[in-house]
Design a protein around this motif. Structure first.
Motif, mmCIF file in Angstrom:
data_model
loop_
_atom_site.group_PDB
_atom_site.id
_atom_site.type_symbol
_atom_site.label_atom_id
_atom_site.label_comp_id
_atom_site.label_asym_id
_atom_site.label_seq_id
_atom_site.Cartn_x
_atom_site.Cartn_y
_atom_site.Cartn_z
ATOM 1 N N ASN A 71 8.242 14.557 14.371
ATOM 2 C CA ASN A 71 8.369 13.100 14.400
ATOM 3 C C ASN A 71 7.972 12.553 13.036
ATOM 4 O O ASN A 71 6.796 12.315 12.771
ATOM 5 C CB ASN A 71 7.489 12.506 15.504
ATOM 6 C CG ASN A 71 8.043 12.795 16.884
ATOM 7 O OD1 ASN A 71 9.219 12.565 17.147
ATOM 8 N ND2 ASN A 71 7.198 13.315 17.771
ATOM 9 N N ASP A 72 8.960 12.405 12.149
ATOM 10 C CA ASP A 72 8.688 11.934 10.803
ATOM 11 C C ASP A 72 9.833 11.034 10.347
ATOM 12 O O ASP A 72 10.682 10.632 11.151
ATOM 13 C CB ASP A 72 8.484 13.114 9.836
ATOM 14 C CG ASP A 72 9.618 14.128 9.924
ATOM 15 O OD1 ASP A 72 10.760 13.727 10.236
ATOM 16 O OD2 ASP A 72 9.374 15.320 9.667
ATOM 17 N N ASN A 73 9.864 10.720 9.073
ATOM 18 C CA ASN A 73 10.881 9.821 8.542
ATOM 19 C C ASN A 73 12.161 10.544 8.125
ATOM 20 O O ASN A 73 13.086 9.908 7.631
ATOM 21 C CB ASN A 73 10.327 9.058 7.336
ATOM 22 C CG ASN A 73 9.201 8.116 7.715
ATOM 23 O OD1 ASN A 73 9.224 7.526 8.806
ATOM 24 N ND2 ASN A 73 8.209 7.986 6.850
ATOM 25 N N PHE A 74 12.220 11.858 8.326
ATOM 26 C CA PHE A 74 13.400 12.631 7.959
ATOM 27 C C PHE A 74 14.206 12.976 9.205
ATOM 28 O O PHE A 74 13.698 12.964 10.326
ATOM 29 C CB PHE A 74 12.987 13.924 7.239
ATOM 30 C CG PHE A 74 12.099 13.686 6.055
ATOM 31 C CD1 PHE A 74 12.511 12.882 5.004
ATOM 32 C CD2 PHE A 74 10.842 14.274 5.989
ATOM 33 C CE1 PHE A 74 11.696 12.665 3.910
ATOM 34 C CE2 PHE A 74 10.022 14.067 4.894
ATOM 35 C CZ PHE A 74 10.444 13.250 3.854
ATOM 36 N N HIS A 75 15.468 13.305 8.995
ATOM 37 C CA HIS A 75 16.258 13.835 10.108
ATOM 38 C C HIS A 75 16.848 15.179 9.694
ATOM 39 O O HIS A 75 17.173 15.395 8.533
ATOM 40 C CB HIS A 75 17.353 12.844 10.557
ATOM 41 C CG HIS A 75 18.521 12.749 9.639
ATOM 42 N ND1 HIS A 75 18.664 11.743 8.695
ATOM 43 C CD2 HIS A 75 19.641 13.513 9.514
ATOM 44 C CE1 HIS A 75 19.800 11.905 8.036
ATOM 45 N NE2 HIS A 75 20.405 12.975 8.512
ATOM 46 N N LYS A 115 10.308 23.156 8.071
ATOM 47 C CA LYS A 115 9.353 22.238 8.678
ATOM 48 C C LYS A 115 10.093 20.963 9.071
ATOM 49 O O LYS A 115 10.536 20.213 8.210
ATOM 50 C CB LYS A 115 8.210 21.921 7.715
ATOM 51 C CG LYS A 115 7.125 21.064 8.345
ATOM 52 C CD LYS A 115 5.972 20.826 7.390
ATOM 53 C CE LYS A 115 4.896 19.978 8.059
ATOM 54 N NZ LYS A 115 3.758 19.705 7.132
ATOM 55 N N GLY A 116 10.267 20.772 10.357
ATOM 56 C CA GLY A 116 10.984 19.602 10.849
ATOM 57 C C GLY A 116 12.395 19.861 11.308
ATOM 58 O O GLY A 116 13.060 18.951 11.811
ATOM 59 N N ALA A 117 12.888 21.095 11.167
ATOM 60 C CA ALA A 117 14.269 21.386 11.549
ATOM 61 C C ALA A 117 14.402 22.827 12.009
ATOM 62 O O ALA A 117 13.745 23.729 11.474
ATOM 63 C CB ALA A 117 15.210 21.142 10.369
ATOM 64 N N GLU A 118 15.259 23.042 13.015
ATOM 65 C CA GLU A 118 15.615 24.390 13.448
ATOM 66 C C GLU A 118 17.110 24.418 13.728
ATOM 67 O O GLU A 118 17.599 23.680 14.588
ATOM 68 C CB GLU A 118 14.840 24.804 14.689
ATOM 69 C CG GLU A 118 15.168 26.218 15.146
ATOM 70 C CD GLU A 118 14.372 26.652 16.361
ATOM 71 O OE1 GLU A 118 13.555 27.585 16.235
ATOM 72 O OE2 GLU A 118 14.562 26.048 17.427
ATOM 73 N N ALA A 119 17.841 25.251 13.005
ATOM 74 C CA ALA A 119 19.280 25.410 13.195
ATOM 75 C C ALA A 119 19.555 26.767 13.814
ATOM 76 O O ALA A 119 18.962 27.767 13.406
ATOM 77 C CB ALA A 119 20.005 25.284 11.853
ATOM 78 N N ARG A 149 15.682 11.650 18.290
ATOM 79 C CA ARG A 149 14.235 11.707 18.097
ATOM 80 C C ARG A 149 13.742 13.151 18.082
ATOM 81 O O ARG A 149 14.500 14.081 18.337
ATOM 82 C CB ARG A 149 13.544 10.927 19.220
ATOM 83 C CG ARG A 149 13.859 9.433 19.200
ATOM 84 C CD ARG A 149 13.285 8.732 20.409
ATOM 85 N NE ARG A 149 13.890 9.221 21.643
ATOM 86 C CZ ARG A 149 13.554 8.787 22.855
ATOM 87 N NH1 ARG A 149 12.607 7.884 22.991
ATOM 88 N NH2 ARG A 149 14.154 9.271 23.929
ATOM 89 N N GLY A 150 12.446 13.305 17.773
ATOM 90 C CA GLY A 150 11.857 14.633 17.735
ATOM 91 C C GLY A 150 12.035 15.374 19.040
ATOM 92 O O GLY A 150 11.861 14.803 20.123
ATOM 93 N N THR A 203 23.772 9.209 17.860
ATOM 94 C CA THR A 203 22.657 10.031 17.387
ATOM 95 C C THR A 203 23.101 11.361 16.779
ATOM 96 O O THR A 203 22.254 12.191 16.462
ATOM 97 C CB THR A 203 21.666 10.306 18.531
ATOM 98 O OG1 THR A 203 22.318 11.077 19.545
ATOM 99 C CG2 THR A 203 21.160 9.003 19.133
ATOM 100 N N ALA A 204 24.395 11.574 16.625
ATOM 101 C CA ALA A 204 24.890 12.799 15.981
ATOM 102 C C ALA A 204 26.079 12.437 15.110
ATOM 103 O O ALA A 204 27.122 12.026 15.612
ATOM 104 C CB ALA A 204 25.283 13.837 17.014
#
Length: 242
Positions: free
Chosen positions: A68-72, A45-49, A94-95, A196-197
């Motif tokens: 779009n949350d507080n995690f990366h 939830k929040g990531a796709e690798a 960003r998301g 950003t990376a």
């Protein structure tokens, strides 16, 4: 090839080498490289690798921020079955944005993770994919700190225990553990001026060993060498600009 920039608290289980194959009378089947047409992806939830071949929409290894949350999100991976060096790409965009690197090996063992700052809060299962790239990186596991310095243009060290060296023109980065202690060396760096990376190399194999990453035509723009006790940073310096 070039590097690609596309714009818990549970005990960590590291991957283990596969058990040796048992000999049988069945003839071996030779499979050509890069036969896969679509990326292989892992999701949290929040990531796709994903790991994908050239020509797909996600070549190399990539990680997408899907919330779009507080995690990366980040992708953590090993190359060519060698568990002495772990690589991490943090997607600080960003998301909906994707970050990654086209330079991968013949075998990639990877998983998706979520971070809050520098603290990992969630991670998925490991998955291994093979033969996703037509020109895989070779494994380098016997480079010493002295050899890394000799082959590099720029080096930096922290407390004599972690050394990071790199060269331009088909950019490569070494991180070397130079201290006979319980801590691990880690390189943290950015490429092509993109904030950003963040790329990391974790050298886990022990004193006088080096890990290596390749990034094609993208130059290192900001970098530092750090010393870690597992995931707790115990020594570092400010980032330097290249």
């Amino acid at each position: 090839m070039t590097a690609t920039v596309f714009s818990g608290a549970v005990a960590e289980a590291e991957p283990r080498p596969a058990a040796p194959a048992v000999a049988t009378t069945t003839p071996a089947v030779t499979r050509p490289a890069a036969v896969e047409k679509e990326p292989v992806c892992l999701r949290l939830k929040g990531a796709e690798a994903c790991v994908g071949p050239e020509g797909s929409d996600r070549p190399g290894i990539t990680v997408e921020d899907t919330a779009n949350d507080n995690f990366h999100p980040a992708v953590e991976y090993y190359l060519n079955g060698y568990l002495g060096t772990k690589y991490v790409i943090h997607n600080l965009g960003r998301g909906g944005e994707v970050r990654g690197n086209r330079e991968i090996g013949r075998i990639v063992t990877f998983r998706a993770a979520l971070y809050e700052g520098n603290h990992r809060v969630k991670f998925g299962r490991w998955k291994t994919v093979r033969d996703m790239t037509k020109y895989p990186l070779k494994r380098e596991t016997r480079v010493t700190p002295a050899e890394a310095r000799a082959r590099s243009k720029t080096c930096t060290s922290t407390n004599g225990a972690a050394t990071m060296c790199f060269g331009e023109q088909k950019t490569f980065v070494f991180v070397c553990d130079t201290g006979a202690d319980k801590y691990q060396a880690r390189a943290q760096y950015f490429l092509a001026g993109d904030p950003t990376a963040r790329f990391e190399i974790h050298q886990l194999a022990g004193v006088n060993t080096c890990g290596k990453a390749e990034h094609g035509d993208l130059a290192v723009s900001m970098y530092r060498a750090s010393v870690y006790n597992h995931n707790r940073r115990v020594a570092t310096r400010l980032y330097k600009y290249n």
